[in-house]
Design a protein around this motif. Structure first.
Motif, short mmCIF file in Angstrom:
data_model
loop_
_atom_site.label_atom_id
_atom_site.label_comp_id
_atom_site.label_asym_id
_atom_site.label_seq_id
_atom_site.Cartn_x
_atom_site.Cartn_y
_atom_site.Cartn_z
N LYS A 32 0.84 -1.19 0.00
CA LYS A 32 0.00 0.00 0.00
C LYS A 32 0.88 1.25 0.00
O LYS A 32 1.95 1.27 0.61
CB LYS A 32 -0.92 0.01 1.23
N GLU B 29 0.33 5.51 0.42
CA GLU B 29 -0.61 6.59 0.72
C GLU B 29 0.11 7.92 0.64
O GLU B 29 1.19 8.09 1.21
CB GLU B 29 -1.23 6.41 2.10
N TYR C 149 -0.40 11.87 1.50
CA TYR C 149 -1.18 12.81 2.30
C TYR C 149 -0.89 14.22 1.80
O TYR C 149 0.17 14.78 2.06
CB TYR C 149 -0.79 12.66 3.78
N GLN D 261 -6.39 12.84 0.40
CA GLN D 261 -5.38 11.80 0.40
C GLN D 261 -5.62 10.90 -0.80
O GLN D 261 -6.75 10.75 -1.26
CB GLN D 261 -5.41 10.96 1.68
N ILE E 293 -4.72 6.90 -2.11
CA ILE E 293 -4.24 5.60 -1.60
C ILE E 293 -4.14 4.61 -2.74
O ILE E 293 -5.09 4.42 -3.51
CB ILE E 293 -5.21 5.07 -0.52
#
Length: 427
Positions: free
Chosen positions: A138, A140, A142, A148, A150
């Motif tokens: 994963k 991500e 920000y 955000q 992902i």
């Protein structure tokens, strides 16, 4: 068929008397025992057929509780996290996280529909989670408390992308001041940032020349709405109204519910868009389809734009007045341009052969900004055109975009109420 054997309880008294003494004793004992049970006092009502049983609830419930199986993407601290600083590159960040270039390109392919990774800036945070094999599970990014993006790994080598946008709470504020020197310096001194000042100047450029028309002592008032999430300012703001008092004349702009700006008479301050960003009509080779299925994987692979079958070198024009916010290259999108029209509209032009504008440049409706091509991962030359409203892709061929110069009579009635409210808030 009736049995020829008599029941013990129906046995005549004289037959019982024939039993041996030992048997008589047993029968007498049984009779006394049954009688005692029948005569023994009870603490419950004879009509109550239920019996209360004390249960160990904690033990009983614990046996019934179901604990779901935890998968690999269990919430845990990322294996690598970094706040982006000036000089960082995407490939460098992947290298620091010990992720190979092949995986980087798989992520970039998933990012084709969002193009988020190209917008990484200092202050953003990027996080990587790895599985037991050391593969990226994963990713991500920000950008702010409001946004955000992902990326998560499918069972195969491809990735899924999800964009998270949080609306939060919007709070109004008014900024007032006098012109002392230039409008930019005066507005900056009162708390407006460069982006907000540029937006005001772009909105009123046809009404006033900010370099020549303003004099010392002229007044300005701006009504804004700032975004907050859990009490924290995200840095996002919208301009709701502007009023510049110059001598005996007021120059103003008010935002209506359609996201566009009008003066207090309901006349548009923005030139209308044209729907197709080309000087001539070309065949649409692929239409906007957010539910399109990938021909190989069978998964949903949205087509967030409209494709025009254009020869290489076809002129691309700006559909409205705006500012170029990005000119870049992408391994899958090819050379592409992003133009921002303020408030809520943005366009993207992909697979270009040449850009004729640069980042930060102001463009006007009908201005040639690029030439079409076949850069990136495509099967043939074409223009991929995206129209975004509030950050979400829409069908440019059908979406309700500004096409008129003035509000209708019906809208003007509602607009008048908005103008009155804004003027009261601005004093």
């Amino acid at each position: 068929m009736q049995s020829n054997k008599n029941s013990f309880f129906k046995m005549p008294r004289w037959e019982v008397s024939k039993f041996p003494v030992q048997h008589k004793t047993i029968v007498l004992g049984l009779g006394l025992l049954i009688g005692g049970v029948l005569l023994w006092p009870h603490s419950y009502s004879p009509n109550d057929k239920r019996v209360a049983v004390a249960l160990d609830k904690e033990s009983w419930l614990s046996q019934l509780e179901y604990t779901p199986t935890v998968v690999d993407d269990v919430i845990k601290a990322p294996d690598f996290e970094k706040e982006v600083v000036k000089g960082d590159t995407l490939s460098g960040l992947f290298e620091e996280a010990k992720i190979d270039q092949k995986t980087l390109y798989q992520v970039l392919e998933a990012d084709l529909n969002v193009l988020a990774l190209d917008t990484l800036m200092p202050g953003n945070t990027i996080q990587f989670w790895l599985n037991d094999k050391g593969q990226l599970q994963k990713l991500e990014v920000y950008f702010s408390p409001a946004r955000q993006v992902i990326f998560t790994r499918f069972d195969d080598v491809s990735f899924n992308v999800k964009e998270v946008n949080i609306d939060g709470i919007w709070q109004n504020r008014t900024v007032k001041g006098d012109i002392q020197g230039s409008f930019y310096l005066s507005a900056s001194k009162m708390g407006l940032n460069a982006s907000e000042i540029q937006r005001i100047e772009a909105l009123l450029k046809d009404k006033i020349n900010f370099a020549r028309d303003l004099r010392a002592g002229d007044k300005f008032s701006v009504l804004l709405s700032d975004q907050f999430i859990e009490g924290q300012a995200t840095g996002s703001s919208h301009i709701l109204a502007i009023d510049i008092h110059r001598g005996s004349r007021d120059i103003n702009a008010f935002r209506y519910t359609d996201g566009n700006f009008y003066d207090d008479k309901g006349r548009s301050l923005q030139r209308a868009f044209q729907r197709i960003p080309l000087k001539h009509n070309y065949r649409i080779s692929s239409r906007f389809n957010p539910r399109r299925l990938h021909p190989v994987t069978g998964r949903i692979a949205p087509h967030n734009g409209t494709d025009f079958a254009t020869p290489i070198g076809t002129k691309v024009i700006a559909p409205g007045d705006g500012v170029v916010t990005m000119v870049t290259n992408h391994p899958y999108a090819g050379k592409y341009i992003v133009v921002d029209y303020g408030s809520k509209y943005r366009t993207r032009f992909l697979h270009l052969s040449k850009a004729l504008v640069h980042k930060g440049q102001k463009v006007t409706r009908g201005q040639v900004i690029a030439l079409t091509g076949n850069t990136g991962r495509i099967t043939g030359p074409h223009l991929h055109y995206e129209f975004l409203i509030n950050g979400r892709a829409v069908d440019a061929m059908k979406a309700k975009i500004p096409m008129s110069k003035e509000l209708s009579s019906k809208d003007k009635k509602a607009f008048v109420l908005i103008v009155d409210k804004c003027k009261k808030m601005m004093g």
